[in-house]
Design a protein around this motif. Structure first.
Motif, PDB file in Angstrom:
ATOM      1  N   TRP A   1       0.865  -1.186   0.000  1.00 13.62           N
ATOM      2  CA  TRP A   1       0.000   0.000   0.000  1.00 13.62           C
ATOM      3  C   TRP A   1       0.898   1.231   0.000  1.00 13.62           C
ATOM      4  O   TRP A   1       1.744   1.400   0.882  1.00 13.62           O
TER       5      TRP A   1
ATOM      6  N   THR B   1      -2.177   5.394  -1.278  1.00 11.30           N
ATOM      7  CA  THR B   1      -3.293   5.673  -2.177  1.00 11.30           C
ATOM      8  C   THR B   1      -3.811   4.408  -2.862  1.00 11.30           C
ATOM      9  O   THR B   1      -5.009   4.207  -2.982  1.00 11.30           O
ATOM     10  N   ASN B   2      -2.879   3.561  -3.295  1.00 10.72           N
ATOM     11  CA  ASN B   2      -3.237   2.362  -4.074  1.00 10.72           C
ATOM     12  C   ASN B   2      -2.472   1.138  -3.592  1.00 10.72           C
ATOM     13  O   ASN B   2      -1.381   1.250  -3.037  1.00 10.72           O
ATOM     14  N   TRP B   3      -3.044  -0.038  -3.857  1.00  9.90           N
ATOM     15  CA  TRP B   3      -2.344  -1.295  -3.668  1.00  9.90           C
ATOM     16  C   TRP B   3      -1.545  -1.574  -4.932  1.00  9.90           C
ATOM     17  O   TRP B   3      -2.087  -1.586  -6.028  1.00  9.90           O
TER      18      TRP B   3
END
Length: 87
Positions: free
Chosen positions: A24, A27-29
């Protein structure tokens, strides 16, 4: 944060399974790594690599419930299973 997802699907053409490790970034995986067979004692087809897993900080344990060989890879032990530890 880090997460891993198991998949006992068809990788390398012989149902080896795989584990996908994600991180992570706030903001995003993001996909960090795809883990499949490797090493001198490679998993054979249909050993259910990735059927179970556990992750704790930087340590990942992946189960292969139907793994057929001992640690040396020389002796068949008939679906005895195996656990693979990655750090």
């Amino acid at each position: 944060y880090r997460s891993a997802v198991e998949d006992t699907g068809n990788y390398d053409g012989i149902d080896n399974g795989a584990v996908f490790v994600f991180t992570w970034n706030g903001t995003n995986w993001l996909l960090q790594q795809k883990i499949t067979k490797s090493g001198t004692n490679e998993r054979d087809g249909k050993d259910n690599f990735g059927a179970s897993l556990d992750i704790d900080q930087d340590t990942l344990i992946v189960g292969a419930a139907l793994h057929n060989f001992d640690a040396s890879g020389a002796n068949s032990v008939g679906d005895a299973g195996a656990a693979y530890v990655y750090t």
